[in-house]
Write a protein that holds these residues in place. Structure first.
Motif, PDB file in Angstrom:
ATOM      1  N   ASP A 169       0.855  -1.191   0.000  1.00  0.00           N
ATOM      2  CA  ASP A 169       0.000   0.000   0.000  1.00  0.00           C
ATOM      3  C   ASP A 169       0.888   1.236   0.000  1.00  0.00           C
ATOM      4  OD1 ASP A 169      -1.826   1.996   0.341  1.00  0.00           O
ATOM      5  OD2 ASP A 169      -2.846   1.094   2.049  1.00  0.00           O
ATOM      6  N   ARG A 170       1.161   1.757  -1.183  1.00  0.00           N
ATOM      7  CA  ARG A 170       2.063   2.901  -1.298  1.00  0.00           C
ATOM      8  C   ARG A 170       1.367   4.203  -0.927  1.00  0.00           C
ATOM      9  NH1 ARG A 170       5.169   1.083  -6.934  1.00  0.00           N
ATOM     10  NH2 ARG A 170       5.917  -0.920  -6.087  1.00  0.00           N
ATOM     11  N   GLN A 171       0.049   4.212  -0.931  1.00  0.00           N
ATOM     12  CA  GLN A 171      -0.669   5.412  -0.510  1.00  0.00           C
ATOM     13  C   GLN A 171      -0.497   5.639   0.987  1.00  0.00           C
ATOM     14  OE1 GLN A 171      -5.105   5.577  -0.510  1.00  0.00           O
ATOM     15  NE2 GLN A 171      -4.814   7.227  -2.006  1.00  0.00           N
ATOM     16  N   GLN A 172      -0.523   4.572   1.782  1.00  0.00           N
ATOM     17  CA  GLN A 172      -0.326   4.665   3.223  1.00  0.00           C
ATOM     18  C   GLN A 172       1.090   4.283   3.639  1.00  0.00           C
ATOM     19  OE1 GLN A 172      -2.573   5.867   5.315  1.00  0.00           O
ATOM     20  NE2 GLN A 172      -4.065   6.163   3.671  1.00  0.00           N
ATOM     21  N   ASP A 173       1.958   3.973   2.666  1.00  0.00           N
ATOM     22  CA  ASP A 173       3.344   3.600   2.928  1.00  0.00           C
ATOM     23  C   ASP A 173       3.413   2.458   3.952  1.00  0.00           C
ATOM     24  OD1 ASP A 173       6.085   3.604   2.726  1.00  0.00           O
ATOM     25  OD2 ASP A 173       6.358   5.136   4.276  1.00  0.00           O
ATOM     26  N   ARG A 174       2.716   1.369   3.653  1.00  0.00           N
ATOM     27  CA  ARG A 174       2.737   0.211   4.541  1.00  0.00           C
ATOM     28  C   ARG A 174       2.662  -1.065   3.717  1.00  0.00           C
ATOM     29  NH1 ARG A 174      -3.279   1.045   7.209  1.00  0.00           N
ATOM     30  NH2 ARG A 174      -4.472   0.811   5.282  1.00  0.00           N
ATOM     31  N   ARG A 175       3.071  -2.153   4.346  1.00  0.00           N
ATOM     32  CA  ARG A 175       3.067  -3.453   3.704  1.00  0.00           C
ATOM     33  C   ARG A 175       2.406  -4.467   4.624  1.00  0.00           C
ATOM     34  NH1 ARG A 175       6.976  -0.407   2.200  1.00  0.00           N
ATOM     35  NH2 ARG A 175       7.725  -0.370   0.044  1.00  0.00           N
ATOM     36  N   ILE A 176       1.559  -5.293   4.027  1.00  0.00           N
ATOM     37  CA  ILE A 176       0.807  -6.296   4.774  1.00  0.00           C
ATOM     38  C   ILE A 176       0.985  -7.637   4.076  1.00  0.00           C
ATOM     39  CG2 ILE A 176      -1.470  -6.963   5.645  1.00  0.00           C
ATOM     40  CD1 ILE A 176      -2.286  -4.000   5.358  1.00  0.00           C
ATOM     41  N   GLU A 177       1.166  -8.683   4.866  1.00  0.00           N
ATOM     42  CA  GLU A 177       1.291 -10.019   4.310  1.00  0.00           C
ATOM     43  C   GLU A 177       0.358 -10.964   5.059  1.00  0.00           C
ATOM     44  OE1 GLU A 177       4.605 -13.555   3.637  1.00  0.00           O
ATOM     45  OE2 GLU A 177       5.240 -11.512   4.136  1.00  0.00           O
ATOM     46  N   LEU A 178      -0.471 -11.688   4.299  1.00  0.00           N
ATOM     47  CA  LEU A 178      -1.336 -12.722   4.844  1.00  0.00           C
ATOM     48  C   LEU A 178      -0.751 -14.062   4.435  1.00  0.00           C
ATOM     49  CD1 LEU A 178      -4.854 -11.252   3.937  1.00  0.00           C
ATOM     50  CD2 LEU A 178      -3.499 -10.862   5.993  1.00  0.00           C
ATOM     51  N   ALA A 179      -0.386 -14.882   5.414  1.00  0.00           N
ATOM     52  CA  ALA A 179       0.229 -16.180   5.139  1.00  0.00           C
ATOM     53  C   ALA A 179      -0.645 -17.287   5.718  1.00  0.00           C
ATOM     54  CB  ALA A 179       1.632 -16.238   5.747  1.00  0.00           C
ATOM     55  N   ASN A 180      -0.549 -18.482   5.093  1.00  0.00           N
ATOM     56  CA  ASN A 180      -1.329 -19.640   5.548  1.00  0.00           C
ATOM     57  C   ASN A 180      -2.800 -19.289   5.699  1.00  0.00           C
ATOM     58  OD1 ASN A 180       1.043 -21.228   5.744  1.00  0.00           O
ATOM     59  ND2 ASN A 180       1.481 -20.306   7.735  1.00  0.00           N
ATOM     60  N   LEU A 181      -3.325 -18.597   4.705  1.00  0.00           N
ATOM     61  CA  LEU A 181      -4.728 -18.173   4.733  1.00  0.00           C
ATOM     62  C   LEU A 181      -5.629 -19.338   4.322  1.00  0.00           C
ATOM     63  CD1 LEU A 181      -6.987 -16.034   4.869  1.00  0.00           C
ATOM     64  CD2 LEU A 181      -6.410 -15.419   2.503  1.00  0.00           C
ATOM     65  N   ASP A 182      -6.542 -19.731   5.209  1.00  0.00           N
ATOM     66  CA  ASP A 182      -7.536 -20.766   4.932  1.00  0.00           C
ATOM     67  C   ASP A 182      -8.918 -20.168   5.099  1.00  0.00           C
ATOM     68  OD1 ASP A 182      -5.538 -22.571   4.525  1.00  0.00           O
ATOM     69  OD2 ASP A 182      -5.798 -23.629   6.420  1.00  0.00           O
ATOM     70  N   ILE A 183      -9.782 -20.379   4.099  1.00  0.00           N
ATOM     71  CA  ILE A 183     -11.157 -19.880   4.144  1.00  0.00           C
ATOM     72  C   ILE A 183     -12.092 -21.032   3.794  1.00  0.00           C
ATOM     73  CG2 ILE A 183     -12.819 -18.242   3.190  1.00  0.00           C
ATOM     74  CD1 ILE A 183     -10.483 -16.432   2.440  1.00  0.00           C
ATOM     75  N   ARG A 184     -13.133 -21.181   4.600  1.00  0.00           N
ATOM     76  CA  ARG A 184     -14.177 -22.158   4.318  1.00  0.00           C
ATOM     77  C   ARG A 184     -15.526 -21.474   4.542  1.00  0.00           C
ATOM     78  NH1 ARG A 184     -11.846 -27.442   4.541  1.00  0.00           N
ATOM     79  NH2 ARG A 184      -9.684 -27.334   5.298  1.00  0.00           N
ATOM     80  N   THR A 185     -16.414 -21.637   3.592  1.00  0.00           N
ATOM     81  CA  THR A 185     -17.738 -21.026   3.724  1.00  0.00           C
ATOM     82  C   THR A 185     -18.819 -22.073   3.526  1.00  0.00           C
ATOM     83  OG1 THR A 185     -18.212 -20.516   1.401  1.00  0.00           O
ATOM     84  CG2 THR A 185     -16.747 -18.994   2.593  1.00  0.00           C
ATOM     85  N   GLY A 186     -20.005 -21.731   4.046  1.00  0.00           N
ATOM     86  CA  GLY A 186     -21.200 -22.486   3.686  1.00  0.00           C
ATOM     87  C   GLY A 186     -21.784 -21.886   2.422  1.00  0.00           C
ATOM     88  N   ARG A 187     -23.075 -21.946   2.317  1.00  0.00           N
ATOM     89  CA  ARG A 187     -23.745 -21.459   1.115  1.00  0.00           C
ATOM     90  C   ARG A 187     -23.603 -19.951   0.987  1.00  0.00           C
ATOM     91  NH1 ARG A 187     -30.160 -22.341  -0.294  1.00  0.00           N
ATOM     92  NH2 ARG A 187     -30.090 -21.547  -2.451  1.00  0.00           N
ATOM     93  N   ILE A 188     -23.350 -19.487  -0.222  1.00  0.00           N
ATOM     94  CA  ILE A 188     -23.251 -18.059  -0.513  1.00  0.00           C
ATOM     95  C   ILE A 188     -24.290 -17.735  -1.576  1.00  0.00           C
ATOM     96  CG2 ILE A 188     -21.778 -16.167  -1.286  1.00  0.00           C
ATOM     97  CD1 ILE A 188     -19.365 -17.818  -0.477  1.00  0.00           C
ATOM     98  N   ALA A 189     -25.365 -17.064  -1.149  1.00  0.00           N
ATOM     99  CA  ALA A 189     -26.435 -16.685  -2.070  1.00  0.00           C
ATOM    100  C   ALA A 189     -27.152 -15.466  -1.514  1.00  0.00           C
ATOM    101  CB  ALA A 189     -27.414 -17.845  -2.265  1.00  0.00           C
ATOM    102  N   ASP A 190     -27.672 -14.661  -2.382  1.00  0.00           N
ATOM    103  CA  ASP A 190     -28.349 -13.429  -1.973  1.00  0.00           C
ATOM    104  C   ASP A 190     -29.539 -13.755  -1.083  1.00  0.00           C
ATOM    105  OD1 ASP A 190     -29.032 -10.817  -1.754  1.00  0.00           O
ATOM    106  OD2 ASP A 190     -29.708 -10.552  -3.816  1.00  0.00           O
ATOM    107  N   GLY A 191     -29.517 -13.201   0.170  1.00  0.00           N
ATOM    108  CA  GLY A 191     -30.626 -13.380   1.094  1.00  0.00           C
ATOM    109  C   GLY A 191     -30.639 -14.699   1.824  1.00  0.00           C
ATOM    110  N   VAL A 192     -29.604 -15.522   1.673  1.00  0.00           N
ATOM    111  CA  VAL A 192     -29.559 -16.836   2.304  1.00  0.00           C
ATOM    112  C   VAL A 192     -28.493 -16.838   3.396  1.00  0.00           C
ATOM    113  CG1 VAL A 192     -29.156 -19.303   1.939  1.00  0.00           C
ATOM    114  CG2 VAL A 192     -30.313 -17.944   0.182  1.00  0.00           C
ATOM    115  N   PRO A 193     -28.836 -17.292   4.623  1.00  0.00           N
ATOM    116  CA  PRO A 193     -27.826 -17.345   5.677  1.00  0.00           C
ATOM    117  C   PRO A 193     -26.675 -18.274   5.292  1.00  0.00           C
ATOM    118  CG  PRO A 193     -30.031 -17.591   6.598  1.00  0.00           C
ATOM    119  CD  PRO A 193     -30.169 -17.684   5.110  1.00  0.00           C
ATOM    120  N   GLY A 194     -25.448 -17.836   5.638  1.00  0.00           N
ATOM    121  CA  GLY A 194     -24.266 -18.636   5.361  1.00  0.00           C
ATOM    122  C   GLY A 194     -23.325 -18.626   6.556  1.00  0.00           C
TER     123      GLY A 194
END
Length: 805
Positions: A169-194
């Motif tokens: 992020d050169r606008q804020q002069d900072r650097r961020i690193e996300l490592a070993n990122l794991d994401i699991r989701t249930g259903r993804i649909a408009d108006g449906v709980p997930g």
């Protein structure tokens, strides 16, 4: 009817058979890898990016469209550097819902995602083109879907495993690193709980972050309404964040947010955090049981928070509280909010309270208070602490501006020198939250000093200060902490230890960033008095420069600069020109005693390094010069030393020993002119061109002045000159024209002198012999001019006068 039903069933079965047969034939004959070159070219033409799919694409069509890309990578726009890559990407899509323009995705799985995200100083990103931002449509692109033909989507689940994302992020002069990122989701649909489960390791530099993040939450979104819901949030972060180590922070609760309409509901929000910061134990708790902004009303339950800091014997407790309230989005009012902070340790027991009412408009993002009040009460080292600061308050959260238009305050505070001091202030302040800046204009008094200040902070973290301050008079010695009394050794104890060299503490400079000017009408500091003081300060990167520094003092003027650098060791340099200065009073005020009197000019250009003041004095190097008139050098009377030595000559027989002594406190050597230059190295000032003139004597010489140890070792060559009748006494009249060495040595407060009496007697005899020879030559000349008998008589008289017989 049974016959019709049977025919319909046969027809549907036949149709299904045809579809299955067509799908089988398509699956058997269609190879998606044949189209990889066209796909790569399409990405290149539309996005100017290079798509790479080194393996085979695996595809099936029934009962779902399923694709397995294997490895894939895409480059930065217009280049070959990698933007993103995956080890494997798989997607399965239900076939039949496509007939009704619905994407029903059974599953998405992405393994080993690697992405490099970059935001420029102008706010643009390196993926704007992929989102259609600022990118012209491709040639032959299909028109936008007609109203009512929007394509829907429904994803059964998403799985991202072992992702690595780097953000520059050169606008804020900072650097961020996300490592070993794991994401699991249930259903993804408009108006449906997930549901969402996320874990990752975060590293960043501004602020400093090295932590693990875990989120488990339910969610739902309603795209047509712009509404987002979070249900049963359970978030946790552990590690180091913004200087806080061993941090464990949690957040829980429910939220229903509609950002575009400024409507939201919060329920059961609970935030906790504990950790350590620079030796302080930190414990924070905050709770919002209920807070809702709907179209009809605004209401909230009792909001409360607690903060506790413990550092050694010091404890800080802070509490925040707001009562239940209600209103409307156009107008609401909190009858009272209170923030209390208490500090207690062995010396300090004080409490600060910020209180007031608050009203505003959610729709217009406005907040205001007719009066916010900060009060202090307590004591430190037995000295009272009390007072109050009051001001109206207004905030525009749309423009991110906060105004404090009428600040008024008065406090009684502890004086480091003992007792109390009075401080009063009035003025206004403005805070720009967007730019993270603050400005203030204040006038007031500190005891009997009055000030007019313009202050600014250009950044909040780390702060960068600006200032322009005028003070009519200021006595800093009035606020100088007094040293602890020295107790004598206990009975039977060993002799006291030598004094410890006072350390130099410049740690405040390591983070200080400041740029400003200061004007003081009358100043006293460390005993030195000055007027019309003008100085500019620039501090950054551990270095502070006071340039220029100008003042009127002791009948003259000073101009120069001072530089201080915080390091190991610290470095201090001084460049100063004093013109027309009355040196005696200056030295007496600065050092408690004045060894030199007189008026004139002093030039100083020195620097030194060390971790303590004694080390700095012993490391001084540079140059200095003196040009003084009509004064004296105290601590030694060279003329008297020579006079005493001469008086002893007549009492001595044989070889005369040196005449020596220690100058009395009132001894001094007067001069009409004094000049000299000094070369300073290793804390020792070397002089080789001393010049002292007075009606009785002339003094030159060479030697060393040890500034670090406070000693002198100097050989003064004193010549007695012609004097007015009777001035200096017969002893000095008898020494007229002699050059006499006087050795000066010892500590500054007890300089010893030593005159070589035997050498002076020999020099005096030689001088007398020369005088008699001249007189004899004159008489002989006269005798040659007269009768021979008279010449012999005059020669005898000359010899008699020479040898005293």
């Amino acid at each position: 009817m049974p016959k019709l039903a049977r025919r319909v069933a046969i027809g549907i079965g036949a149709l299904l058979a045809v579809v299955l047969a067509a799908a089988a034939i398509l699956a058997a004959t269609f190879d998606p890898n044949d189209y990889k070159p066209q796909l790569v070219q399409l990405v290149q033409d539309k996005y100017q990016r290079t798509l790479t799919i080194p393996g085979d694409i695996q595809l099936r069509f029934f009962p779902r469209i399923a694709a397995d890309l294997g490895q894939a990578a895409i480059s930065e726009r217009g280049g070959t550097a990698r933007f993103a890559a995956v080890d494997r990407a798989r997607l399965s899509l239900a076939l039949l819902p496509l007939l009704s323009k619905q994407f029903v995705v059974d599953h998405i799985r992405i393994d080993g995602l690697r992405a490099d995200i970059r935001r420029g100083k102008d706010g643009s990103t390196n993926f704007d083109d992929l989102l259609g931002r600022n990118t012209p449509p491709a040639r032959n692109a299909p028109p936008n879907p007609a109203p009512g033909s929007k394509v829907g989507f429904d994803i059964d689940s998403v799985q991202v495993i072992d992702a690595q994302i780097r953000i520059d992020d050169r606008q804020q002069d900072r650097r961020i690193e996300l490592a070993n990122l794991d994401i699991r989701t249930g259903r993804i649909a408009d108006g449906v709980p997930g549901s969402l489960q996320l874990t990752t390791e975060i590293k960043a530099d501004k602020p400093d972050v090295d932590a693990q993040l875990a989120i488990d939450s339910g969610f739902a979104f309603h795209l047509g309404q712009g509404r987002y819901q979070i249900k049963d949030l359970d978030a946790r972060i552990k590690g180091r964040v913004a200087g806080i180590t061993d941090l464990v922070a949690t957040a829980a609760g429910d939220a229903d947010l509609s950002p575009s309409t400024k409507r939201f509901t919060l329920n059961g929000i609970r935030i906790t955090a504990n950790g350590k910061q620079e030796g302080k134990a930190i414990d924070v708790k905050f709770a919002i049981p209920e807070f809702a902004v709907t179209d009809a009303k605004v209401n909230g339950g009792k909001i409360n928070g607690d903060l506790r800091l413990v550092q050694g014997a010091r404890t800080i407790n802070a509490t925040f509280a707001a009562p239940s309230f209600d209103g409307s989005p156009q107008s609401f009012r909190l009858p009272a909010i209170t923030l209390e902070a208490a500090v207690k340790d062995a010396a300090l027991d004080a409490k600060a309270t910020l209180a007031g009412s608050l009203s505003g408009s959610i729709d217009k993002l406005l907040l205001s208070s007719p009066r916010m009040s900060l009060t202090l009460a307590g004591s430190k080292d037995g000295a009272a602490i009390n007072g109050a600061l009051n001001t109206p308050f207004s905030a525009n959260l749309d423009t991110m501006h906060i105004e404090l238009p009428g600040i008024e305050g008065g406090f009684t505070l502890p004086n480091p020198a003992g007792g109390t001091l009075a401080f009063k202030t009035a003025g206004n302040a403005r805070i720009d939250l967007d730019k993270k800046a603050m400005t203030a204009a204040l006038k007031g008094s500190l005891d009997d000093s009055t000030y007019d200040a313009r202050l600014g902070v250009n950044r909040i973290a780390p702060p960068a200060y600006t200032f322009d301050i005028g003070i009519d008079r200021l006595d800093l010695d009035r606020y100088k902490r007094k040293p602890a009394p020295k107790s004598g050794p206990a009975k039977g104890a060993s002799s006291p230890k030598p004094a410890v060299d006072e350390p130099v503490d410049l740690s405040v400079l390591r983070t200080l960033q400041a740029d400003g000017s200061l004007r003081i009408g009358s100043l006293k500091v460390s005993g030195i008095r000055a007027s019309n003081v003008r100085m500019g300060l620039k501090a950054r990167n551990g270095k502070a420069d006071i340039d220029p520094f100008a003042a009127s003092l002791y009948g003259g003027n000073a101009a120069g600069a001072l530089s201080v650098t915080a390091g190991n060791p610290a470095r201090i340099s001084v460049r100063q020109n004093l013109s027309g200065i009355d040196v005696g009073p200056l030295l007496r005020d600065a050092l408690g005693s004045g060894r030199i009197e007189g008026r004139g000019n002093v030039r100083l250009d020195v620097s030194g390094t060390g971790t303590a003041f004694g080390q700095i004095k012993k490391s001084l190097h540079g140059s200095a010069a003196l040009e003084l008139r009509d004064g004296s050098v105290r601590g030694v009377n060279i003329a008297q030393a020579v006079r005493n030595a001469k008086a002893k000559i007549g009492e001595l027989r044989g070889d005369a020993p040196p005449q020596a002594g220690t100058a009395a406190a009132g001894d001094k050597t007067d001069f009409s002119e004094l000049s000299g230059t000094f070369r300073i190295a290793g804390g020792i000032a070397r002089n080789d061109d001393l010049g002292i003139k007075s009606p009785l004597i002339r003094v030159g010489g060479a030697g060393d002045i040890n500034l670090g140890e406070g000693r002198v070792d100097y050989l003064a060559k004193t010549t007695v000159v012609s004097t007015l009748e009777g001035q200096g006494g017969p002893e000095l009249q008898a020494l007229k024209g002699l050059t006499i060495p006087v050795r000066l040595s010892g500590p500054f407060d007890a300089i010893g002198w030593r005159v070589d009496v035997a050498g002076m007697a020999s020099e005096l005899a030689r001088q007398k012999l020369d005088e008699k020879k001249e007189e004899l030559r004159s008489k002989a000349q006269k005798a040659l001019e007269g009768p021979r008998g008279r010449m012999e008589d005059r020669l005898k008289e000359g010899l008699k006068g020479l040898f005293g017989k």
